[in-house]
Design an enzyme around this catalytic site. Structure first.
Site, PDB file in Angstrom:
ATOM      1  N   ASN A 165       1.318   1.833  -6.639  1.00 51.39           N
ATOM      2  CA  ASN A 165       0.585   1.151  -5.370  1.00 51.39           C
ATOM      3  C   ASN A 165      -0.319   0.093  -5.937  1.00 51.39           C
ATOM      4  O   ASN A 165      -1.315   0.174  -6.219  1.00 51.39           O
ATOM      5  CB  ASN A 165      -0.569   2.520  -5.131  1.00 51.39           C
ATOM      6  CG  ASN A 165      -1.420   1.979  -3.952  1.00 51.39           C
ATOM      7  OD1 ASN A 165      -1.009   1.258  -3.077  1.00 51.39           O
ATOM      8  ND2 ASN A 165      -2.730   2.682  -3.938  1.00 51.39           N
TER       9      ASN A 165
ATOM     10  N   MET B 243       0.943  -1.250   0.075  1.00 54.92           N
ATOM     11  CA  MET B 243      -0.099  -0.016   0.068  1.00 54.92           C
ATOM     12  C   MET B 243       0.826   1.272  -0.005  1.00 54.92           C
ATOM     13  O   MET B 243       1.873   1.310   0.926  1.00 54.92           O
ATOM     14  CB  MET B 243      -0.761   0.104   1.283  1.00 54.92           C
ATOM     15  CG  MET B 243      -1.686   1.350   1.440  1.00 54.92           C
ATOM     16  SD  MET B 243      -2.900   1.485   0.113  1.00 54.92           S
ATOM     17  CE  MET B 243      -4.048   0.158   0.274  1.00 54.92           C
ATOM     18  N   CYS B 244       0.463   2.141  -0.667  1.00 51.97           N
ATOM     19  CA  CYS B 244       1.395   3.440  -0.708  1.00 51.97           C
ATOM     20  C   CYS B 244       0.571   4.483  -1.043  1.00 51.97           C
ATOM     21  O   CYS B 244      -0.756   4.376  -1.568  1.00 51.97           O
ATOM     22  CB  CYS B 244       2.453   3.293  -1.929  1.00 51.97           C
ATOM     23  SG  CYS B 244       3.401   2.163  -1.793  1.00 51.97           S
ATOM     24  N   GLY B 245       0.755   5.668  -0.832  1.00 51.42           N
ATOM     25  CA  GLY B 245       0.119   7.091  -1.208  1.00 51.42           C
ATOM     26  C   GLY B 245       0.845   7.528  -2.131  1.00 51.42           C
ATOM     27  O   GLY B 245       2.192   8.044  -2.022  1.00 51.42           O
TER      28      GLY B 245
END
Length: 635
Positions: free
Chosen positions: A78, A1-3
């Site tokens: 992401n 998960m990434c922003g």
């Protein structure tokens, strides 16, 4: 998960003419990716790009984002590559994806790469040689990506999550999960027009692919500013749809006799009768296999410390923290996911079962009780204001043994079934109780920004319920006593996708009774087609806000392909009563996995099972625009 985020200024007057990356947006992005934050600025005579990446580390070596190569290409990712291209156990899929992209010389190679990978993804890729930004979401839209175009045409922003900002009108919209987009930044800066080139998914089962795409383009264009247009890429390149088409074949009319089944009651014994059919039993075992593999990929694809060996003292396991959590109501979807996770999560590792309930104002006492004595003691607890720390010592949830909302009752019953299947597993049943005061406070300060741009009463109910559940702060039984507990799991499994494919909603039964099997098939086809815009982007933003990653086993490409290959009556039979007919094949799979009472539980929507729908305005319709989502914090 990434922003992930890319803020583009289409101006020759210097950087800062149109700045999106304000404080609120950066904070929202950092919550999604707490392990690494980094920014890269790329400048040209005609435009400026600021790339911002915030990483939740789950696999391989920690790879800070944005990632940049020697030529100046920039990549933000992401996603999770579960198959399609080779990613070693110790490798990071962000780096592998970027290695491929950096080696490509033409657009067809890029399209081929994204057609081949399996798993959820959203990405932003700046290709310096062409002055282009590529971006998009996977076929189902399992990862959120929003866009925001300035009213004046000075720039635009792409981001995993939006935010409110003073002086900027809130016009964030979800990037449609209809393909991959490309924007020529140099051309856009010179012409003062942004042209979105679309590389759409190709529906192999349909002959009128181009006509269908053109229709969807018109719908997307209606929501865009006048200086933004969208068109099919000039080379007419398409992404290959990653799942097989839906089997719409219907049984012969004389073989379908619903009347003789109307008397069947929802019992385990009546359900077991269907397994006497050899074809049905074989089909059920095929589902178990493909779904088990999907769960396996999602529970093992993350970094772990070494597990203890079988001959080690099992007391060591009690000190371990959970890596995997399940959004858990005790219903058929979450029970099957939990039981399959049990088969693949290391034996010495706890699994967190996250169960949320919303309390009425009368339920304000804090009750503690022990497993053995059952004696309750009343306390008074003052809610804490330190929500941002999310510490178990600052919990403002209230534990009350009388919080017997439907999902709490079925959740506790489901826990007993799972313990019977594997009594050696540590099952942390996390009771998450939410007061009206906390619901209203956290909706205003956090959740409303995450749910938007969706804005209905249903979005509010589901968004709030999933946010509190996935936060994982509540109480769990430890040393024979209910104690404050905070889930450490970075991966949250959810059962979304089962109802959409297996006719689990009441509207499916209405559709079938009114218009028959053909109409039901069309309804299910529509369900998957709109799941990105109705559910998945919202749920990804909400769960990701806690620095956790949502994973969806029922939306694994192989699972969807298998279910799509079956005829409608092999999956569901709505001539049978509730608790049997809807999701019939999944109920039979649950029986074969050893589950019992949960196999005949009727579908109950989360907003009703958790009782959030009864907290505030009971006269609302699910499709109404929700005014509570507009009560945004001015901080």
């Amino acid at each position: 998960m990434c922003g992930i985020c890319c803020s583009v200024t289409l101006s020759i007057d210097g950087y800062g003419g149109y700045e999106f990356l304000h404080k609120n947006l950066l904070q929202n992005l950092k919550r999604r990716g707490p392990n690494s934050s980094h920014q890269v600025l790329k400048t040209d005579n005609d435009y400026h790009c600021l790339f911002s990446g915030h990483v939740l580390h789950l696999r391989g070596l920690l790879t800070p984002q944005p990632i940049e190569d020697g030529r100046g290409n920039v990549f933000l990712w992401n996603g999770e590559v579960f198959s399609g291209i080779n990613v070693g156990a110790e490798e990071n899929d962000t780096q592998i994806m970027f290695n491929h992209l950096s080696s490509f010389n033409n657009e067809s190679e890029i399209i081929s790469l994204f057609s081949s990978i399996r798993g959820p993804w959203a990405f932003i890729y700046y290709q310096i040689s062409s002055h282009c930004v590529w971006f998009g979401r996977d076929y189902f839209g399992r990862r959120s990506l929003l866009w925001h175009f300035s009213n004046t045409g000075e720039g635009f922003c792409l981001a995993s999550v939006g935010a409110q900002a003073v002086g900027i009108e809130n016009k964030w919209q979800e990037v449609p999960a209809c393909g991959i987009f490309r924007i020529d930044l140099k051309s856009s800066a010179i012409s003062k027009r942004v042209v979105l080139k679309l590389y759409p998914w190709k529906y192999i089962s349909k002959e009128n692919t181009i006509e269908d795409v053109d229709k969807s383009l018109n719908q997307i264009s209606d929501d865009l500013p006048k200086f933004v247009s969208i068109e099919i890429n000039g080379a007419r390149l398409f992404l290959k749809t990653p799942v097989t088409p839906l089997n719409t074949n219907l049984p012969p009319q004389d073989s379908f006799e619903p009347a003789h089944r109307s008397h069947i009651t929802a019992t385990i014994e009546n359900l077991q009768v269907f397994l006497k059919d050899d074809h049905m039993k074989k089909t059920v075992h095929q589902l178990i296999h493909v779904l088990s593999e999907a769960v396996k990929r999602r529970v093992l694809c993350l970094s772990r410390t070494e597990s203890v060996f079988l001959n080690d003292n099992l007391s060591k396991a009690s000190a371990k923290k959970a890596n995997i959590a399940v959004l858990f109501s005790g219903g058929i979807d979450s029970m099957v996911i939990a039981s399959l996770a049990d088969q693949h999560v290391p034996f010495d590792e706890p699994i967190d079962l996250l169960n949320v309930a919303f309390m009425t104002e009368e339920q304000t006492g804090h009750t503690t009780f022990t497993k053995n004595s059952g004696k309750a003691k009343k306390h008074v607890e003052t809610p804490s204001k330190e929500n941002s720390k999310r510490s178990a010592t600052t919990i403002d949830n209230i534990q009350d043994q009388n919080i017997n909302v439907p999902d709490r009752v079925t959740g506790r019953a489901g826990l007993k079934e799972l313990k019977a299947l594997n009594p050696l597993r540590i099952w942390n049943f996390v009771e998450i109780n939410v007061s009206l005061e906390e619901l209203q406070r956290m909706r205003q300060h956090r959740i409303s920004q995450l749910v938007q741009p969706l804005n209905t009463v249903l979005d509010d109910s589901i968004g709030c319920a999933v946010w509190f559940a996935s936060r994982g702060i509540g109480y769990a039984m430890k040393e024979d006593e209910m104690k404050p507990y905070q889930s450490s799991a970075k991966v949250v499994l959810t059962g979304i996708g089962a109802d959409e494919q297996l006719a689990g909603y009441s509207r499916h039964r209405v559709r079938f009774k009114t218009h028959g099997l053909e109409a039901l098939n069309k309804e299910l086809e529509m369900e998957l087609g709109r799941i990105s815009s109705r559910n998945l982007g919202r749920d990804d933003r909400v769960i990701g806000d806690h620095g956790k990653e949502a994973r969806f086993p029922f939306l694994d490409e192989n699972v969807v392909s298998f279910l799509n290959s079956l005829s409608i009556l092999e999956k569901t039979d709505l001539t049978l009563p509730r608790g049997v007919g809807e999701k019939l094949i999944l109920r039979l799979a649950a029986l074969e996995l050893g589950l019992t009472a949960s196999t005949v539980l009727p579908k109950r929507a989360m907003q009703f099972g958790s009782k959030i729908a009864k907290m505030e305005n009971n006269n609302e319709k699910a499709s109404d625009k929700c005014g509570r989502l507009q009560m945004l914090s001015s901080e």
